[in-house]
Write an enzyme that holds these catalytic residues in place. Structure first.
Site, PDB file in Angstrom:
ATOM      1  N   LEU A 119      47.096  86.391  46.328  1.00  0.00           N
ATOM      2  CA  LEU A 119      47.531  85.143  46.937  1.00  0.00           C
ATOM      3  C   LEU A 119      47.501  85.399  48.436  1.00  0.00           C
ATOM      4  O   LEU A 119      48.235  86.243  48.942  1.00  0.00           O
ATOM      5  CB  LEU A 119      48.929  84.746  46.461  1.00  0.00           C
ATOM      6  CG  LEU A 119      49.389  83.317  46.778  1.00  0.00           C
ATOM      7  CD1 LEU A 119      48.441  82.285  46.173  1.00  0.00           C
ATOM      8  CD2 LEU A 119      50.810  83.084  46.265  1.00  0.00           C
ATOM      9  N   ASP A 120      46.635  84.674  49.147  1.00  0.00           N
ATOM     10  CA  ASP A 120      46.366  84.963  50.554  1.00  0.00           C
ATOM     11  C   ASP A 120      47.634  84.960  51.399  1.00  0.00           C
ATOM     12  O   ASP A 120      48.625  84.308  51.071  1.00  0.00           O
ATOM     13  CB  ASP A 120      45.388  83.938  51.130  1.00  0.00           C
ATOM     14  CG  ASP A 120      44.042  83.980  50.442  1.00  0.00           C
ATOM     15  OD1 ASP A 120      43.680  85.051  49.916  1.00  0.00           O
ATOM     16  OD2 ASP A 120      43.355  82.944  50.421  1.00  0.00           O
ATOM     17  N   ILE A 121      47.573  85.654  52.538  1.00  0.00           N
ATOM     18  CA  ILE A 121      48.718  85.761  53.425  1.00  0.00           C
ATOM     19  C   ILE A 121      49.184  84.390  53.924  1.00  0.00           C
ATOM     20  O   ILE A 121      50.376  84.168  54.143  1.00  0.00           O
ATOM     21  CB  ILE A 121      48.389  86.689  54.617  1.00  0.00           C
ATOM     22  CG1 ILE A 121      49.654  87.015  55.406  1.00  0.00           C
ATOM     23  CG2 ILE A 121      47.299  86.103  55.504  1.00  0.00           C
ATOM     24  CD1 ILE A 121      49.463  88.113  56.426  1.00  0.00           C
TER      25      ILE A 121
END
Length: 244
Positions: A119-121
């Site tokens: 889950l991207d930053i």
């Protein structure tokens, strides 16, 4: 029929991860055709019967899976310079007070705990961290069919043709994407349901049809929903719960 490394075969059958398989083999917890084996790297025929003994099954029942509502600004995997890993949010103090699991938090639950999917930053929402290789394979294995649902805020004009392409017809890195389920919820919000998870996939898909993502939140993985889990809080996956 060629022989296959035992640990690889165990992982392909969903018995555990390859790393766990090696640990179980070393402990003598694995039987092939009823006979215990303890030699790492041993190869067997795929038709042979693999079983785990009571100690291995007890160990598997002790493995935990944690559901975290990841805030923006945390990386889901390995720490990066200047950024904090999402796993660092997990402590006794940050456990959701309505968690119904009877488990008591232990530092042992952080050992070998790894994210099952990225889950991207700059994204938020449901992140699964698990000690259980069976669950990791179920969610991110090569043949995983588990749906992931996202609410996505966008800027730009989405045409009928663009919406159709988001559902099916786009390519990333020279390879066609699997069919998705993408629908418009309102003027600036879309719902995405995917069965794959390429790096920054939704953002890149949107760019291909002239949209810019301004917010992204994962709200469901398989049958497990984020529901009312507060941001930055976590809970255990219950014994009665399943992603499938």
């Amino acid at each position: 029929m060629e022989k296959v490394r035992l640990s690889k075969l165990m992982a392909s059958k969903g018995l555990c991860s390859r790393r766990e398989a090696d640990r179980y083999i070393e402990q003598g917890w694995v039987c092939v055709d009823g006979q215990p084996v303890s030699e790492l790297g041993i190869k067997i025929y795929p038709s042979q019967t693999i079983t785990l003994n009571h100690a291995a099954m007890t160990r598997q029942n002790q493995l935990v899976t944690i559901l975290l509502n990841k805030p923006i600004g945390y990386v889901s995997g390995q720490p990066e310079p200047g950024y904090r890993p999402a796993a660092g949010l997990i402590s006794a103090a940050s456990r959701y007070h309505l968690d119904r699991s009877p488990l008591r938090f232990s530092l042992q639950h952080l050992k070998h705990l790894a994210p099952a999917g990225r889950l991207d930053i700059d994204s938020q929402g449901l992140l699964v961290l698990t000690q259980d290789g069976r669950i990791a394979r179920q969610l991110i294995g090569e043949h995983s069919q588990i749906e992931k649902e996202y609410l996505v805020r966008v800027a730009g004009n989405l045409t009928v043709e663009g919406l159709a392409l988001l559902n099916h017809g786009l390519q990333l890195d020279g390879r066609p994407l699997k069919p998705a389920k993408v629908s418009r919820l309102n003027r600036d919000q879309l719902q995405f349901v995917l069965r794959e998870g390429k790096k920054r996939q939704i953002r890149r898909m949107c760019e291909l049809v002239g949209l810019q993502v301004t917010g992204l939140k994962r709200v469901r993985i398989g049958r497990i929903r984020l529901a009312d889990l507060p941001q930055g809080k976590w809970r255990y996956l219950g014994q009665e719960e399943s992603f499938t």
